[in-house]
Every structure is written in C-alpha cells, then in structure tokens.
Write a protein that holds these residues in place. Structure first.
Motif, PDB file in Angstrom:
ATOM      1  N   VAL A 198       0.830  -1.205   0.000  1.00 39.94           N
ATOM      2  CA  VAL A 198       0.000   0.000   0.000  1.00 39.94           C
ATOM      3  C   VAL A 198       0.864   1.255   0.000  1.00 39.94           C
ATOM      4  CG1 VAL A 198      -1.605   1.362   1.404  1.00 39.94           C
ATOM      5  CG2 VAL A 198      -2.015  -1.064   1.062  1.00 39.94           C
ATOM      6  N   PHE A 199       1.883   1.291   0.867  1.00 39.21           N
ATOM      7  CA  PHE A 199       2.783   2.439   0.894  1.00 39.21           C
ATOM      8  C   PHE A 199       3.510   2.588  -0.446  1.00 39.21           C
ATOM      9  CE2 PHE A 199       2.558   2.083   5.597  1.00 39.21           C
ATOM     10  CZ  PHE A 199       2.254   3.402   5.872  1.00 39.21           C
ATOM     11  N   SER A 200       3.892   1.475  -1.033  1.00 46.23           N
ATOM     12  CA  SER A 200       4.599   1.526  -2.311  1.00 46.23           C
ATOM     13  C   SER A 200       3.678   2.034  -3.416  1.00 46.23           C
ATOM     14  CB  SER A 200       5.141   0.132  -2.674  1.00 46.23           C
ATOM     15  OG  SER A 200       6.039  -0.331  -1.683  1.00 46.23           O
ATOM     16  N   LEU A 201       2.433   1.537  -3.447  1.00 43.41           N
ATOM     17  CA  LEU A 201       1.481   1.975  -4.469  1.00 43.41           C
ATOM     18  C   LEU A 201       1.185   3.461  -4.320  1.00 43.41           C
ATOM     19  CD1 LEU A 201      -0.435   1.321  -6.780  1.00 43.41           C
ATOM     20  CD2 LEU A 201      -2.164   0.690  -5.091  1.00 43.41           C
ATOM     21  N   TYR A 202       0.985   3.914  -3.087  1.00 38.51           N
ATOM     22  CA  TYR A 202       0.697   5.331  -2.862  1.00 38.51           C
ATOM     23  C   TYR A 202       1.841   6.216  -3.357  1.00 38.51           C
ATOM     24  CZ  TYR A 202       0.295   9.711  -0.257  1.00 38.51           C
ATOM     25  OH  TYR A 202       0.258  11.029   0.083  1.00 38.51           O
ATOM     26  N   ASN A 203       3.067   5.823  -3.059  1.00 36.98           N
ATOM     27  CA  ASN A 203       4.204   6.660  -3.434  1.00 36.98           C
ATOM     28  C   ASN A 203       4.530   6.562  -4.916  1.00 36.98           C
ATOM     29  OD1 ASN A 203       5.590   7.958  -0.905  1.00 36.98           O
ATOM     30  ND2 ASN A 203       4.946   5.927  -0.242  1.00 36.98           N
ATOM     31  N   ILE A 204       4.223   5.431  -5.561  1.00 38.01           N
ATOM     32  CA  ILE A 204       4.454   5.358  -7.010  1.00 38.01           C
ATOM     33  C   ILE A 204       3.451   6.251  -7.732  1.00 38.01           C
ATOM     34  CG2 ILE A 204       2.949   3.411  -7.582  1.00 38.01           C
ATOM     35  CD1 ILE A 204       6.472   4.051  -8.971  1.00 38.01           C
ATOM     36  N   LEU A 205       2.227   6.350  -7.200  1.00 38.21           N
ATOM     37  CA  LEU A 205       1.254   7.288  -7.777  1.00 38.21           C
ATOM     38  C   LEU A 205       1.713   8.729  -7.565  1.00 38.21           C
ATOM     39  CD1 LEU A 205      -2.127   5.616  -6.708  1.00 38.21           C
ATOM     40  CD2 LEU A 205      -1.071   5.622  -8.976  1.00 38.21           C
ATOM     41  N   TYR A 207       4.775   9.631  -7.399  1.00 34.35           N
ATOM     42  CA  TYR A 207       5.888   9.840  -8.333  1.00 34.35           C
ATOM     43  C   TYR A 207       5.376  10.206  -9.725  1.00 34.35           C
ATOM     44  CZ  TYR A 207       9.550   8.686 -11.654  1.00 34.35           C
ATOM     45  OH  TYR A 207      10.440   8.740 -12.701  1.00 34.35           O
ATOM     46  N   PHE A 208       4.373   9.461 -10.211  1.00 29.75           N
ATOM     47  CA  PHE A 208       3.836   9.769 -11.532  1.00 29.75           C
ATOM     48  C   PHE A 208       3.144  11.131 -11.554  1.00 29.75           C
ATOM     49  CE2 PHE A 208       3.841   5.009 -12.086  1.00 29.75           C
ATOM     50  CZ  PHE A 208       4.817   5.023 -13.079  1.00 29.75           C
ATOM     51  N   ALA A 209       2.610  11.574 -10.409  1.00 31.20           N
ATOM     52  CA  ALA A 209       1.914  12.859 -10.370  1.00 31.20           C
ATOM     53  C   ALA A 209       2.881  14.030 -10.258  1.00 31.20           C
ATOM     54  CB  ALA A 209       0.927  12.884  -9.190  1.00 31.20           C
ATOM     55  N   ILE A 210       3.942  13.873  -9.446  1.00 31.27           N
ATOM     56  CA  ILE A 210       4.849  14.988  -9.161  1.00 31.27           C
ATOM     57  C   ILE A 210       6.188  14.850  -9.880  1.00 31.27           C
ATOM     58  CG2 ILE A 210       5.976  16.263  -7.286  1.00 31.27           C
ATOM     59  CD1 ILE A 210       3.800  15.404  -5.431  1.00 31.27           C
ATOM     60  N   ARG A 211       6.565  13.613 -10.220  1.00 30.44           N
ATOM     61  CA  ARG A 211       7.820  13.351 -10.926  1.00 30.44           C
ATOM     62  C   ARG A 211       9.036  13.732 -10.093  1.00 30.44           C
ATOM     63  NH1 ARG A 211       7.094   9.739 -15.007  1.00 30.44           N
ATOM     64  NH2 ARG A 211       5.184  10.235 -16.140  1.00 30.44           N
ATOM     65  N   GLN A 212       8.980  13.493  -8.788  1.00 34.63           N
ATOM     66  CA  GLN A 212      10.147  13.682  -7.941  1.00 34.63           C
ATOM     67  C   GLN A 212      10.757  12.320  -7.635  1.00 34.63           C
ATOM     68  OE1 GLN A 212       9.384  16.010  -4.458  1.00 34.63           O
ATOM     69  NE2 GLN A 212       8.968  17.882  -5.615  1.00 34.63           N
ATOM     70  N   LYS A 213      12.077  12.211  -7.821  1.00 36.53           N
ATOM     71  CA  LYS A 213      12.741  10.920  -7.704  1.00 36.53           C
ATOM     72  C   LYS A 213      12.670  10.340  -6.300  1.00 36.53           C
ATOM     73  CE  LYS A 213      16.599  12.403  -9.466  1.00 36.53           C
ATOM     74  NZ  LYS A 213      17.996  12.414  -9.949  1.00 36.53           N
ATOM     75  N   GLN A 214      12.472  11.189  -5.302  1.00 32.98           N
ATOM     76  CA  GLN A 214      12.445  10.680  -3.925  1.00 32.98           C
ATOM     77  C   GLN A 214      11.325   9.666  -3.734  1.00 32.98           C
ATOM     78  OE1 GLN A 214      10.405  13.525  -1.030  1.00 32.98           O
ATOM     79  NE2 GLN A 214      11.427  14.952  -2.409  1.00 32.98           N
ATOM     80  N   TYR A 215      10.179   9.852  -4.422  1.00 36.36           N
ATOM     81  CA  TYR A 215       9.080   8.907  -4.297  1.00 36.36           C
ATOM     82  C   TYR A 215       9.457   7.563  -4.917  1.00 36.36           C
ATOM     83  CZ  TYR A 215       6.289  12.955  -3.024  1.00 36.36           C
ATOM     84  OH  TYR A 215       5.802  14.057  -2.402  1.00 36.36           O
TER      85      TYR A 215
END
Length: 620
Positions: A198-205, A207-215
């Motif tokens: 769940v944490f991984s799915l939330y942060n991959i979304l 990443y696709f929304a903000i495009r920051q590599k930290q996610y």
C-alpha cells in the motif's frame, strides 16, 4: 571436621554440579509452548564434520557436550557441524499432541533425531538447501512431531550445518497452539506485506503525479525491505521459489543490499543533501559505493552475506544526515529522524541478539523487532513526505502572494498615473473654458482649439502606449514588464489574430472569405465549408505545451539576443524544464536563421516576423 567436609561435598554435588547439568523439560498441558534456553540445551562443536549420529551416542563423545550459558546458542564456525541436545520428560496423560519447532529459516542443513521405541531414533532432514515440499508441515518453520506415549525422559538430538551464523531456537509446542499461532502469524505477515504494498502503491502514484525521484526511491526501498523480510521469514521460499532452494543462499543478501542503497538514495533526495549539506552528500555517495563493493565481494563468497552488522553503517549515515539537516532548520526532516530512530532501536535489538547478550531473552518482540521497526519507520517517513509536500506548498503560496502584491502595486501606480493625466487634462480643459468665457467672439477658434486639444490628448495616450511598448521591448526587459504588453493568453491570441489575418481572411479549405467566430478564442470558422482554423495554426506556437505568454517571451529573448541565449538560461528565466526550452528554442533559432535577411533591419518589432511559420499564411 569430617562431617563438615562431607557436607561441603554434598553441597557441591547437589548445587554446583547441578548448575552445569542439563535440565529436562516436563510436558504440561497447561503450558502452550516452551522455548529451550540456557541450561536446558547442551551443545557440541564438530570442527571436522565427520562425527556420525552413532558416534554422538557413544559415552566418550556424549560426555563432551557442554551446557549452554546463553539464552539462545548460535553457530559461528561455518565449517563445523554443531550438535545440540534437549531432554523432554513425557506425560502419557497429556491430551494434546506435541511438536518441536525450529525458528531460524536460514539454516542450510538441519537434522533432527527423534527417539522412538527400543532406544532407536527417527531422523528428519530439513533446511533451506532442500525443496520446500520435503518438510513435514507446509509451514515456513522447520517442524517435527514427537511421540508422547510414556512418562520417560528422552533426549532429542539436533545437528546444524549452515553457511552463515544460525540460531538454535528450539521450541516445544502443542499442536492446538501451533495452529492458532501459525494463523495469527500469517495474518500479521499479510498485514505487514500489505502495508508495504500500500505504501509503495501510494508513493508510485505520487511519483507519476509529481515526478520527484524521492518517491521512486522510497517505493524501491519499501519493496526491498519487504523482499528482505520475506527471505528472512521463509515466506519467499514457501511461496516464490519452493523448488529452487539455491536461491536462499543469496536472496536475503540481495534484499538487504537493495534496501541499503535505495534507502540512502532516498535520503539524498528527500533531505536535499546536495544543497543543504555537501559533506553528507559526498559521505552518502561513498557509503553507497563501499556497500556495492562489499555486495560484489559477497556474491563470490556467500558466507560474508551473514555479516549483517555492516548494515549499521548505512543506517547511521542516513540517521546522522537527517539529524544534521533537521537541527539546521529543515523541519520536514523531523518525521524522517523519528522514523529512523525506531529503525535504529530495532537494529540495536537485533545486534544484541546477534551478540548473544545474556540479559536479553528471546521472544516474539526480539525476533520481530526489526519488522516492527520497519512498519513504524514506513509510517513516519510517509508523514515526512507529506510534511515535505506541505512545506513546498507553503513556499509556493508565499511566492504567489508576493507576486499578487507586486501586481497590486503595479495597478496602483497605473491608477495614479491615470489620475495625474486626468487631472492635467481637466486643468487644461478648465483653462480653455475660462478663455472661452472671456473670448466669446472667438467661439469657432475655441472649438477648433478644443478639437485640437482632443487630438492632442489622444496622441498623448498613443505616445504613452508607444513609450511603454518601446520600453518593454528593450533588450533588458524582464518577464514581468514584458507581461504588461502580453499579460495573458487572450492578449497573445489577439495579437496573433491581427498579425495572421491582417490582409483579410481566406479559408484554407475552400478559399471563401466569409467567416464566423470559432469555438476557440480568436479562431475563425468558414461559413461555407465550416472549417475552423485556430489562431495558432501555422504559427511557431502551434502544438506548444507551455503557456503562450512564456512562449512569446522566449521568442522575444531569442530574437533580442540573436539566438545566443542558452536553453539553460531560458529554463532559469521561465521556470520551465531545460529539455523543453531546448526543444522550442531550437525551432525558433532555426526560423531566425532562415529569415535573417527579412528581419535584418526590422528593429524591436522584428521578432514578430518569425511568428508565422509560412509567411504566406498571413495573406490568407
């Protein structure tokens, strides 16, 4: 005197020697489980690895067993065979079935010798070097049934051979409790790995929304932690590669390496170490390099994968970097530090277990301490990421408020200028009216003068606009002043419309000159064939994905600098990605070069002559 000596000897035999003997455990239905520890376990190291079980049963070898002095014995020498024995006093009145369970799933070869009738023993082979289906129970732990048909005290022998340090965790359980415990444990595993997903799915979304590599790094870090935990818990062997036990020798090492590297990369990006602490930035990169070299070395010698203590170095590096950045004023790092504090405590508990600290008892809390720490760390780091987003939003709001304040100030200046002009016009009009009252006979002359005054006022307004426009079109103008001429999309579209159809409209499909307004701003639709032509069609701004007023300013900058401005400078001025600036500026510079002769003496307005990609389009 003789009686005193006899008493001392008796005391020595009963108490001192008893402390070094092996204590058997008596089966009791009131007890759900029993973990063998300290004096309940005896061990014997076989460096040669040649002792067979029949040799172990001989009095000579059996007498060499030593009583365990730690809570949980460990195997340290990877070349040796380790023998362990425990004694169980059976109870044929027990109404429950009993099993022996071994917790450490990383043991390569585990042989359990269970006593049966007539002094014989039944041998069971377990370990992560065998296929999973070889086990007695379809469970991640090594489990074997024991018979309980007498009241005798029987000795159970265990032989362990492993390529890494292993824990001899021996637990006696009744099967009722084992079933309940196993179900609860697998539910907890499901919740843990579910949280990781769940944490991984939330942060991959994110990443696709903000495009920051930290996610992206945080997603990879979470997945690596989940993979490592699955390898250590035996879940991966049970469900992912049950028929390929060779993977067990290096899988947990891969998971541990990936979690360290991606955790450090996340630390670099989340804490902005390159800007906030160049020293820690270089330190983290150095630790990543050293950890990678150690991993490559472990690939060629799997035994070194067992030195998990090296992971304390990446953890301390990330933790101290977070503390440094937080105490230097970066508030979003507070949750990062808090999460890594729990992770650090979990690692310390695991380190104490690894070092066999005598006062630390084994149990679910110590066994799963690192897993609990990972969960808490994931939660707090997620809070840290959210806190970082709020921090960026507040920063953006402050910038927007400053921009709005500046625009309001500019509006006030404009209003003051208009008031001054109005005042001057009123004063002049009043003066002329007074003269008109005095010189009634010269009414025609006064009327003519009023007409001339009106023309002067109109010319004054035009001159003010020209002066403003000329000042804005100077080469050192910034985007804010340029926006006074082209403040928004509609202004830019109107300018393009006037430029494009300055010689009249002609449909590109049928050639008709009659049109209506289209659906898009300033577009024109042919009344004959219904073809609608956008105002940016056949212009240099066609298919542009950046704001039109910024595209205007980019073209203006390229023109005024004769194409010498770099895409990096454009990116800095316009707050647009450098790749996007390079793509658009390359197209504009090519048109500028192609129409060099046409705009040679065009002056400040010459930049508008390269707006149309096809000059003939302005005529149609």
């Amino acid at each position: 005197m003789v009686k005193r000596l006899l008493f001392c000897k008796l005391f020595f035999i009963l108490f001192v020697l008893k402390g070094y003997g092996q204590t058997p455990y008596a089966i009791n239905d009131q007890t759900l489980q029993h973990i063998f520890s300290h004096g309940e376990i005896q061990f014997l190291e076989d460096p040669s690895g040649k002792l067979a079980f029949n040799d172990i049963l001989t009095p000579k070898v059996n007498s060499q067993f030593k009583t365990n002095k730690t809570y949980t014995p460990k195997t340290h020498n990877f070349e040796s065979n380790y023998w362990f024995k425990v004694k169980i006093t059976h109870n044929n009145q027990s109404k429950k079935n009993w099993i022996l369970e071994f917790f450490d799933q990383t043991i390569d070869d585990l042989n359990v010798f269970v006593p049966i009738e007539n002094g014989a023993y039944l041998k069971y082979n377990f370990g992560d070097q065998y296929k999973f289906k070889k086990r007695e129970y379809n469970h991640k732990n090594f489990t074997v049934d024991i018979a309980n048909h007498s009241n005798d005290t029987k000795t159970y022998y265990v032989k362990i051979k492993s390529s890494q340090s292993a824990n001899a965790i021996i637990v006696l359980r009744n099967t009722h409790w084992f079933v309940q415990y196993a179900l609860d444990e697998y539910i907890v595993f499901g919740l843990f790995y579910g949280m990781v997903l769940v944490f991984s799915l939330y942060n991959i979304l994110m990443y696709f929304a903000i495009r920051q590599k930290q996610y992206l790094y945080y997603v990879l870090y979470n997945l690596s932690i989940g993979f490592y935990e699955m390898c250590v818990d035996g879940i991966a062997f049970q469900y992912l590669w049950p028929n390929f036990p060779a993977i067990n020798q290096f899988s947990f090492g891969v998971g541990l390496y990936l979690s360290s590297v991606f955790g450090l990369l996340f630390t670099l990006n989340f804490l902005y170490l390159k800007n906030k602490s160049p020293l820690f930035y270089r330190l983290v990169l150095s630790v990543i390099l050293l950890r990678t070299l150690f991993f490559v070395f472990c690939v060629f010698n799997n035994e070194f994968f067992s030195y998990k203590i090296v992971e304390i170095i990446p953890l301390l590096t990330a933790y101290t970097a977070g503390l440094y950045v937080y105490f230097n004023g970066y508030k979003p790092a507070r949750f990062f530090v808090l999460g890594y504090s729990f992770l650090f405590v979990g690692c310390l508990i695991k380190l104490l277990v690894y070092l066999n600290v005598s006062w630390l008892s084994y149990g679910p809390i110590t066994h799963y301490s690192l897993s609990f720490s990972f969960v808490i760390e994931m939660i707090f780091v997620s809070f840290a990421i959210g806190d970082n987003i709020r921090h960026l939003r507040k920063k953006k709001d402050k910038v927007q408020k400053r921009m709005i304040a500046q625009l309001q100030e500019n509006e006030k200046l404009k209003d003051n200028m208009n008031k001054e002009l109005t005042f001057l016009v009123d004063e002049r009009t009043k003066e002329l009216r007074e003269k008109a009252d005095i010189i009634l006979k010269q009414s025609e002359e006064i009327s003519r003068m009023n007409a001339l005054l009106k023309e002067d006022n109109e010319e004054l307004q035009v001159n003010i606009e020209k002066v403003t426009r000329a000042r804005v079109m100077s080469q050192d103008v910034d985007f804010e002043e340029f926006s006074k001429i082209y403040p928004d999309r509609d202004t830019c579209y109107k300018y393009l419309s006037d430029l494009k159809w300055k010689n009249g409209y002609q449909c590109k499909k049928c050639g008709s000159n009659n049109y209506l307004s289209g659906q898009l701003p300033y577009s024109r639709r042919c009344t004959k064939c219904r073809y609608e032509e956008s105002v940016i069609n056949n212009t240099i701004f066609q298919n542009s994905r950046i704001p039109i007023n910024k595209a205007f300013y980019m073209l203006y900058l390229i023109y005024t600098t004769k194409g010498k401005i770099s895409s990096h400078k454009l990116s800095e001025i316009l707050s647009i990605r450098q790749g996007t600036c390079w793509s658009y500026s390359s197209k504009m510079k090519k048109l500028l070069e192609d129409r060099k002769k046409e705009i040679k003496n065009a002056g400040a307005e010459g930049w508008s002559k390269i707006v149309l990609e096809h000059p003939s389009a302005s005529e149609g």
